[in-house]
Motif scaffolding. Sequence first.
Motif, PDB file in Angstrom:
ATOM      1  N   VAL A 306       0.781  -0.986   0.033  1.00 41.18           N
ATOM      2  CA  VAL A 306      -0.034  -0.038   0.063  1.00 41.18           C
ATOM      3  C   VAL A 306       1.053   1.325  -0.099  1.00 41.18           C
ATOM      4  O   VAL A 306       0.443   2.377  -0.119  1.00 41.18           O
ATOM      5  CB  VAL A 306      -0.962   0.014   1.298  1.00 41.18           C
ATOM      6  CG1 VAL A 306      -1.800  -1.144   1.153  1.00 41.18           C
ATOM      7  CG2 VAL A 306      -0.267   0.216   2.629  1.00 41.18           C
ATOM      8  N   ARG A 358      -2.484   4.498  -9.395  1.00 37.75           N
ATOM      9  CA  ARG A 358      -2.959   2.891  -9.287  1.00 37.75           C
ATOM     10  C   ARG A 358      -4.418   2.919  -9.034  1.00 37.75           C
ATOM     11  O   ARG A 358      -5.311   3.773  -8.761  1.00 37.75           O
ATOM     12  CB  ARG A 358      -2.273   2.286  -8.247  1.00 37.75           C
ATOM     13  CG  ARG A 358      -2.520   2.993  -6.872  1.00 37.75           C
ATOM     14  CD  ARG A 358      -1.945   2.206  -5.452  1.00 37.75           C
ATOM     15  NE  ARG A 358      -2.722   1.275  -5.292  1.00 37.75           N
ATOM     16  CZ  ARG A 358      -2.259   0.031  -4.554  1.00 37.75           C
ATOM     17  NH1 ARG A 358      -1.143   0.043  -3.991  1.00 37.75           N
ATOM     18  NH2 ARG A 358      -3.235  -1.025  -4.481  1.00 37.75           N
ATOM     19  N   GLN A 360      -8.191   2.479  -7.676  1.00 31.60           N
ATOM     20  CA  GLN A 360      -8.745   2.637  -6.477  1.00 31.60           C
ATOM     21  C   GLN A 360      -9.514   1.162  -6.462  1.00 31.60           C
ATOM     22  O   GLN A 360     -10.199   0.811  -7.280  1.00 31.60           O
ATOM     23  CB  GLN A 360      -9.883   3.781  -6.436  1.00 31.60           C
ATOM     24  CG  GLN A 360     -10.607   3.716  -5.089  1.00 31.60           C
ATOM     25  CD  GLN A 360     -11.813   4.410  -5.078  1.00 31.60           C
ATOM     26  OE1 GLN A 360     -11.931   5.677  -5.866  1.00 31.60           O
ATOM     27  NE2 GLN A 360     -12.945   4.461  -4.175  1.00 31.60           N
ATOM     28  N   CYS A 365     -11.175   4.634   1.221  1.00 28.49           N
ATOM     29  CA  CYS A 365      -9.682   4.518   1.326  1.00 28.49           C
ATOM     30  C   CYS A 365      -9.026   6.088   1.536  1.00 28.49           C
ATOM     31  O   CYS A 365      -9.835   7.139   1.250  1.00 28.49           O
ATOM     32  CB  CYS A 365      -9.096   4.017  -0.087  1.00 28.49           C
ATOM     33  SG  CYS A 365      -9.417   5.027  -1.465  1.00 28.49           S
ATOM     34  N   VAL A 367      -5.547   8.138   0.758  1.00 32.94           N
ATOM     35  CA  VAL A 367      -4.343   8.197  -0.086  1.00 32.94           C
ATOM     36  C   VAL A 367      -3.636   9.304   0.180  1.00 32.94           C
ATOM     37  O   VAL A 367      -4.159  10.644   0.404  1.00 32.94           O
ATOM     38  CB  VAL A 367      -4.676   8.159  -1.598  1.00 32.94           C
ATOM     39  CG1 VAL A 367      -3.424   8.421  -2.598  1.00 32.94           C
ATOM     40  CG2 VAL A 367      -5.478   7.137  -1.895  1.00 32.94           C
ATOM     41  N   TYR A 493       4.246   7.399  -1.438  1.00 36.12           N
ATOM     42  CA  TYR A 493       2.836   7.197  -1.970  1.00 36.12           C
ATOM     43  C   TYR A 493       2.284   6.132  -1.199  1.00 36.12           C
ATOM     44  O   TYR A 493       2.761   5.067  -1.089  1.00 36.12           O
ATOM     45  CB  TYR A 493       2.743   7.098  -3.601  1.00 36.12           C
ATOM     46  CG  TYR A 493       1.358   6.876  -3.765  1.00 36.12           C
ATOM     47  CD1 TYR A 493       0.384   7.755  -4.408  1.00 36.12           C
ATOM     48  CD2 TYR A 493       0.517   5.624  -3.602  1.00 36.12           C
ATOM     49  CE1 TYR A 493      -0.923   7.621  -4.844  1.00 36.12           C
ATOM     50  CE2 TYR A 493      -0.742   5.560  -4.093  1.00 36.12           C
ATOM     51  CZ  TYR A 493      -1.430   6.395  -4.731  1.00 36.12           C
ATOM     52  OH  TYR A 493      -2.773   6.241  -5.130  1.00 36.12           O
ATOM     53  N   ASP A 494       1.034   6.442  -0.356  1.00 32.39           N
ATOM     54  CA  ASP A 494       0.448   5.452   0.580  1.00 32.39           C
ATOM     55  C   ASP A 494      -0.946   5.500   0.166  1.00 32.39           C
ATOM     56  O   ASP A 494      -1.511   6.308   0.161  1.00 32.39           O
ATOM     57  CB  ASP A 494       0.780   6.070   2.035  1.00 32.39           C
ATOM     58  CG  ASP A 494       0.436   4.915   2.914  1.00 32.39           C
ATOM     59  OD1 ASP A 494       1.065   3.895   3.086  1.00 32.39           O
ATOM     60  OD2 ASP A 494      -0.660   5.054   3.444  1.00 32.39           O
ATOM     61  N   TYR A 495      -1.409   4.174  -0.015  1.00 29.53           N
ATOM     62  CA  TYR A 495      -2.763   4.005  -0.219  1.00 29.53           C
ATOM     63  C   TYR A 495      -3.226   2.973   0.939  1.00 29.53           C
ATOM     64  O   TYR A 495      -2.682   1.900   1.083  1.00 29.53           O
ATOM     65  CB  TYR A 495      -2.880   3.248  -1.593  1.00 29.53           C
ATOM     66  CG  TYR A 495      -4.249   2.669  -1.960  1.00 29.53           C
ATOM     67  CD1 TYR A 495      -4.975   3.454  -2.942  1.00 29.53           C
ATOM     68  CD2 TYR A 495      -4.780   1.487  -1.318  1.00 29.53           C
ATOM     69  CE1 TYR A 495      -6.571   2.921  -3.258  1.00 29.53           C
ATOM     70  CE2 TYR A 495      -6.024   1.080  -1.851  1.00 29.53           C
ATOM     71  CZ  TYR A 495      -6.923   1.636  -2.689  1.00 29.53           C
ATOM     72  OH  TYR A 495      -8.269   1.208  -2.749  1.00 29.53           O
ATOM     73  N   GLU A 496      -4.296   3.571   1.626  1.00 33.26           N
ATOM     74  CA  GLU A 496      -4.804   2.810   2.781  1.00 33.26           C
ATOM     75  C   GLU A 496      -6.228   2.560   2.617  1.00 33.26           C
ATOM     76  O   GLU A 496      -6.936   3.481   2.663  1.00 33.26           O
ATOM     77  CB  GLU A 496      -4.504   3.529   3.959  1.00 33.26           C
ATOM     78  CG  GLU A 496      -5.001   2.863   5.286  1.00 33.26           C
ATOM     79  CD  GLU A 496      -4.773   3.798   6.466  1.00 33.26           C
ATOM     80  OE1 GLU A 496      -5.294   3.548   7.547  1.00 33.26           O
ATOM     81  OE2 GLU A 496      -4.235   4.892   6.368  1.00 33.26           O
TER      82      GLU A 496
END
Length: 500
Positions: A306, A358, A360, A365, A367, A493-496
């Motif tokens: 992520v 990236r 979704q 979420c 980001v 970059y952080d996708y949570e």
Amino acid sequence: MSETNTTFHNPVIPGFHPDPSVCRVGEDYYLACSSFEYFPGVPLFHSRDLVHWTRIGNVLDRPDQLRLPLDSPSSGGIYAPTLRHHDGRFWLIVTNVSGDGNLLFTTTDPAGPWSGPIRLPDVHGIDPDLAWDEDDTCWCTTAGVAQVPIDPHTGRTLGPQRRIWSGTPGAKAPEAPHLYRIGEYWYLLIAEGGTERCHSVSVARSRTPDGPFEPCPANPVLTHRGTEHPIQNTGHADLVQGPDGSWWMVLLGVRPGGGSPGWHVLGRETFLVPVDWVDGWPVAGALSPEAPAPPWPLRPGPAVPVRDDFDENELAAHWVSVRHRPPEDCTTKERPGRLTLRARGGSLDEPDVTFVGRRQQHPACRVRAHLDPSRGEGGLAVRLDESHHYTVEAAPGQVRVRARIGPLTGVVASREAPAGPVVLRIEVTPVDAGYDARSGPDTVSLGFENPEGGFVELASLDGRYLSTEVAGGFTGRVIGLFASAGSVDIDWYDYEPLGS
């Protein structure tokens, strides 16, 4: 998920992963999806249990394989691959509707590299399929439904293309054909009804691969049209047999949210459903968000990261760009541990914008990205296409939110920010429609993080305007980074995912 679990969660590949095609080699499954205007194209996945899928690359990861001109529209490009294994090789056939037509690629290692394109100029129609008979004749079937024998090594047709079935009388858009030899029959699986709410899966069979085909009396064998089911637009399926002899179907569907008519924002996703055989016909089991697991141990693969700190020389396979990705405009080699983006097009409105994002994959979420705008301007974007996107953009000493909704565009909010690098943030939150039929599916909040702590929200926007029901087309949201002037450097970059 542990091996003792008896259920799995649908979709098995969430987010914008439509038109799945699957094949099995021994105990290994491989799956490919459409990618439309994004580069690299045709994401490829591996699984040992049909439930947990790991991205192993992209079939079309070189410019010589994938040409997407700047004037090609969003939702153009790469449509509906078919992935097969035959005679010790993997074969993938696909349509590039933005100019190159039907193309065939091959490899011995699905993780790549894949071959350059074998062109099929005399194969007409989208959604091409491949099947080999006992004489090793290769049959190519396309939407319509039409068929022609081909030489897969050269792309040369070996006879005239002819119509073999038109699907259910009165049903529009017979497409996504897949042909299989199962037992004493050849089965022809198609989608019909259009890829919207009336989407469905139907089947016919014949004693020979070129027909005549007898339709199943119970068609469609799978559809959710006219129901209140949380999964809609079900269709474009492919069959695969497990090593224990059981049969399964991968297909696309959507998860609409909000009030009426419902909006899906993640795109068309990949779902899994079991298949039984009754009186010589496939019968799809119930498609549900939680379903009985396959009768073999579930084997979770490595989690998709992520967070990306951009420490590698090349971007990971899940990163995509719009139409192309010139290495001089998008690189991790200029500054170690940083992604450097150099502006080409000035904004997300333009077809040649420097963008990397990236998909979704979750309804909720968060980001975040650490961006240094000292050499230019850029930020985070939630993109559906050139005419539908929200951005939070940093310039030296300022952060602003822009919205593009069809012909309307402008700055929604702006605020002074501390000089130097800034952490930009986007949060997506589903909306409970309750009794208000007008409620959108979610809200998109955009802003930045205060160095002293806390989220400075500049705008909270209705997510329906970044949905397929509003924008049209065949894709889903992609959340990523862009440069609009000069160069920007991104540290991470952080996708949570938030919630389920």
